[in-house]
Each structure stands twice: as structure tokens, then as C-alpha cells.
Design a protein around this motif. Structure first.
Motif, PDB file in Angstrom:
ATOM      1  N   VAL A 127       4.960   6.265   1.314  1.00  0.00           N
ATOM      2  CA  VAL A 127       3.624   6.201   1.957  1.00  0.00           C
ATOM      3  C   VAL A 127       3.818   5.922   3.507  1.00  0.00           C
ATOM      4  O   VAL A 127       4.470   4.958   3.682  1.00  0.00           O
ATOM      5  CB  VAL A 127       2.740   5.411   1.365  1.00  0.00           C
ATOM      6  N   LEU A 128       3.309   6.767   4.192  1.00  0.00           N
ATOM      7  CA  LEU A 128       3.469   6.723   5.588  1.00  0.00           C
ATOM      8  C   LEU A 128       2.255   6.496   6.152  1.00  0.00           C
ATOM      9  O   LEU A 128       1.087   6.201   5.457  1.00  0.00           O
ATOM     10  CB  LEU A 128       3.986   7.893   6.180  1.00  0.00           C
ATOM     11  N   SER A 129       1.950   6.435   7.627  1.00  0.00           N
ATOM     12  CA  SER A 129       0.834   6.186   8.113  1.00  0.00           C
ATOM     13  C   SER A 129      -0.557   6.947   7.803  1.00  0.00           C
ATOM     14  O   SER A 129      -0.436   8.100   7.384  1.00  0.00           O
ATOM     15  CB  SER A 129       0.902   6.795   9.871  1.00  0.00           C
ATOM     16  N   GLY A 130      -1.602   6.463   7.754  1.00  0.00           N
ATOM     17  CA  GLY A 130      -2.852   6.738   7.371  1.00  0.00           C
ATOM     18  C   GLY A 130      -3.912   5.767   6.966  1.00  0.00           C
ATOM     19  O   GLY A 130      -3.701   4.755   7.061  1.00  0.00           O
ATOM     20  N   THR A 131      -5.140   6.478   7.005  1.00  0.00           N
ATOM     21  CA  THR A 131      -6.111   5.580   6.436  1.00  0.00           C
ATOM     22  C   THR A 131      -6.715   5.727   5.112  1.00  0.00           C
ATOM     23  O   THR A 131      -6.261   6.631   4.423  1.00  0.00           O
ATOM     24  CB  THR A 131      -7.582   5.775   7.539  1.00  0.00           C
ATOM     25  N   GLY A 132      -7.325   4.673   4.580  1.00  0.00           N
ATOM     26  CA  GLY A 132      -7.817   4.923   2.976  1.00  0.00           C
ATOM     27  C   GLY A 132      -6.583   4.231   2.366  1.00  0.00           C
ATOM     28  O   GLY A 132      -5.684   3.505   2.877  1.00  0.00           O
ATOM     29  N   ASN A 133      -6.732   4.469   1.107  1.00  0.00           N
ATOM     30  CA  ASN A 133      -5.702   3.895  -0.028  1.00  0.00           C
ATOM     31  C   ASN A 133      -5.133   5.072  -0.929  1.00  0.00           C
ATOM     32  O   ASN A 133      -4.427   4.644  -1.818  1.00  0.00           O
ATOM     33  CB  ASN A 133      -6.112   2.756  -0.740  1.00  0.00           C
ATOM     34  N   ASP A 134      -4.938   6.279  -0.364  1.00  0.00           N
ATOM     35  CA  ASP A 134      -4.423   7.345  -1.300  1.00  0.00           C
ATOM     36  C   ASP A 134      -2.832   7.109  -1.258  1.00  0.00           C
ATOM     37  O   ASP A 134      -2.416   6.839  -0.211  1.00  0.00           O
ATOM     38  CB  ASP A 134      -4.866   8.638  -0.715  1.00  0.00           C
ATOM     39  N   GLY A 135      -2.444   7.307  -2.403  1.00  0.00           N
ATOM     40  CA  GLY A 135      -1.054   6.729  -2.709  1.00  0.00           C
ATOM     41  C   GLY A 135      -0.391   5.724  -3.298  1.00  0.00           C
ATOM     42  O   GLY A 135       0.315   5.387  -3.899  1.00  0.00           O
ATOM     43  N   ALA A 136      -1.523   4.415  -3.181  1.00  0.00           N
ATOM     44  CA  ALA A 136      -1.213   3.231  -3.729  1.00  0.00           C
ATOM     45  C   ALA A 136      -0.843   3.242  -5.353  1.00  0.00           C
ATOM     46  O   ALA A 136       0.013   2.773  -5.755  1.00  0.00           O
ATOM     47  CB  ALA A 136      -2.081   2.091  -3.014  1.00  0.00           C
ATOM     48  N   LEU A 137      -2.011   3.892  -5.936  1.00  0.00           N
ATOM     49  CA  LEU A 137      -2.046   3.974  -7.482  1.00  0.00           C
ATOM     50  C   LEU A 137      -0.775   4.867  -7.972  1.00  0.00           C
ATOM     51  O   LEU A 137      -0.004   4.508  -8.867  1.00  0.00           O
ATOM     52  CB  LEU A 137      -3.270   4.669  -8.023  1.00  0.00           C
ATOM     53  N   GLY A 138      -0.557   5.777  -7.144  1.00  0.00           N
ATOM     54  CA  GLY A 138       0.606   6.787  -7.536  1.00  0.00           C
ATOM     55  C   GLY A 138       1.900   6.031  -7.291  1.00  0.00           C
ATOM     56  O   GLY A 138       2.858   6.302  -8.090  1.00  0.00           O
ATOM     57  N   LEU A 139       2.155   5.274  -6.508  1.00  0.00           N
ATOM     58  CA  LEU A 139       3.445   4.570  -6.113  1.00  0.00           C
ATOM     59  C   LEU A 139       3.441   3.574  -7.392  1.00  0.00           C
ATOM     60  O   LEU A 139       4.522   3.443  -8.096  1.00  0.00           O
ATOM     61  CB  LEU A 139       3.303   3.753  -4.778  1.00  0.00           C
ATOM     62  N   LYS A 140       2.479   2.985  -7.976  1.00  0.00           N
ATOM     63  CA  LYS A 140       2.603   2.100  -8.944  1.00  0.00           C
ATOM     64  C   LYS A 140       3.255   2.905 -10.429  1.00  0.00           C
ATOM     65  O   LYS A 140       3.958   2.430 -10.829  1.00  0.00           O
ATOM     66  CB  LYS A 140       1.319   1.442  -9.430  1.00  0.00           C
TER      67      LYS A 140
END
Length: 201
Positions: A127-140
């Protein structure tokens, strides 16, 4: 279709992501033996020139993803803007959300979910630079499947927008927090030696 016997690296970003992608590929050799899927979370209606831009920064072939593309090592894959891409049986599959759909658009989570479920310990989520939280659940999901999880840290070259990587780090499932220019070295070292944190092959 057989499963890939190499690692697939999903890289997610939104605002500020283009510069981070540039820094990443400046330090990643073309013969690394991994495949990369670049998921850029764009606002609705925004066009993307990401395929053409990335082709300037790497000697690896940069492929725009259409449906049922067989993934290969030493390639970079760019989904169509606003598409949901998944990895199944060694192929990238594309779904375009219906016009007017009220489903929350989370393309990074969707790809990371399929990547971890499909490749297990050969999956890598960044997960790189960005706003919001897309990617957090996928990393889990990737972490739970035995893969490697990485987020852009504020030491070194800080993300232009730290909300997305900070959200990923807050889940407690990120193996490595590092500036983007150091991530290729981490991946190459783990690919060569493995260190128990989601071994690469």
C-alpha cells in the motif's frame, strides 16, 4: 490452468501514487522474477495514462489488463480504470462495475483478497500513497494467507498522502513499513533468502 510458481506483487495507491510508482520501479530490476499488478484507485470519471507512464520507467513489459490474461513473471499489469481485477487459476480477470451501482468501490481490497486467497505465501501486497483506506482489509487477507504485507512509511521518502498507508499500518498486519525506494531491496532479499515473513519464491 496451473497456479504461478513465482510471486505476484499487488501494489495499491490513490492520490500521490504515480510518484511512488516511479520511485519503486527506479529501484526494481527487470529480471526480478516477480509479476506486478498496479491498482490505482481513481475518482469516478477520471481517465488514466498509467500503462504508458509506467512503460517509461521499467524495461519490463507493461500490459493493460483485459479479461483472462495469463500472468507471467517480469511483467507489469495495469487494470483498466475503474475495473475490479482478480487473480484466479493464474489468470487476471476483469469486472467492470455496473453504471450507477451503489456498491462501494474498493479495487485494491478486491484484488488483494483474491491474490492472497489464490497464491497464499507467494502473494505480496503493498500500500502506497493515497487517501481513504482501500487496501487495509485486503492486506489482512494476504497476511492471514501467509503472504507478505508492506506499507509506505514516513521515514525516508514519505508518502504524499499518508492516510491509506497509515490505515493499513493501523490494522497491525503489515510486515514491513519502509520508504518506497527501499521496497524493491526488501523484496529481492526475501526472494533470495526468505526470513519467515511471507517467504517469496
Amino acid at each position: 490452468m496451473s497456479m504461478p510458481d513465482f510471486s505476484v506483487v499487488g501494489i495499491g495507491a490513490s492520490a500521490g501514487g504515480i510518484d511512488a510508482f516511479h520511485s519503486f520501479f527506479d529501484h526494481m530490476p527487470a529480471d526480478c522474477g516477480m509479476a506486478f499488478v498496479m491498482v490505482l484507485h481513481l475518482p469516478s470519471g477520471r481517465k488514466s495514462m498509467l500503462t504508458e507512464i509506467l512503460a517509461r520507467w521499467t524495461r519490463m513489459p507493461v500490459v493493460e489488463v483485459t479479461d483472462r490474461v495469463t500472468i507471467q513473471p517480469n511483467h507489469v499489469y495495469v487494470p483498466l480504470p475503474h475495473a475490479i481485477v482478480s487473480l484466479t487459476d493464474g489468470q487476471l480477470n476483469v469486472e467492470m462495475p455496473a453504471l450507477g451501482s451503489d456498491r462501494i468501490f474498493r479495487p485494491i481490497d478486491a484484488f488483494f483478497d483474491s491474490l492472497g486467497s489464490s497464491l497464499r505465501e507467494r502473494s505480496v501486497g503493498i500500500v502506497l500513497s493515497g487517501t481513504g483506506n482501500d487496501g487495509a482489509l485486503g492486506l489482512k487477507v494476504i497476511k492471514e494467507c501467509g503472504g507478505l504485507t508492506i506499507a509506505q512509511g514516513t521515514n525516508g521518502t514519505a508518502p504524499q498522502y499518508d492516510e491509506m498507508p497509515a490505515g493499513a499500518i493501523a490494522t497491525g498486519t503489515v510486515n514491513i513499513v519502509a520508504p518506497v525506494e527501499e521496497m524493491p531491496a526488501h523484496l529481492l532479499r526475501l526472494k533470495r533468502h526468505g526470513d519467515g515473513a511471507g517467504p517469496l519464491r
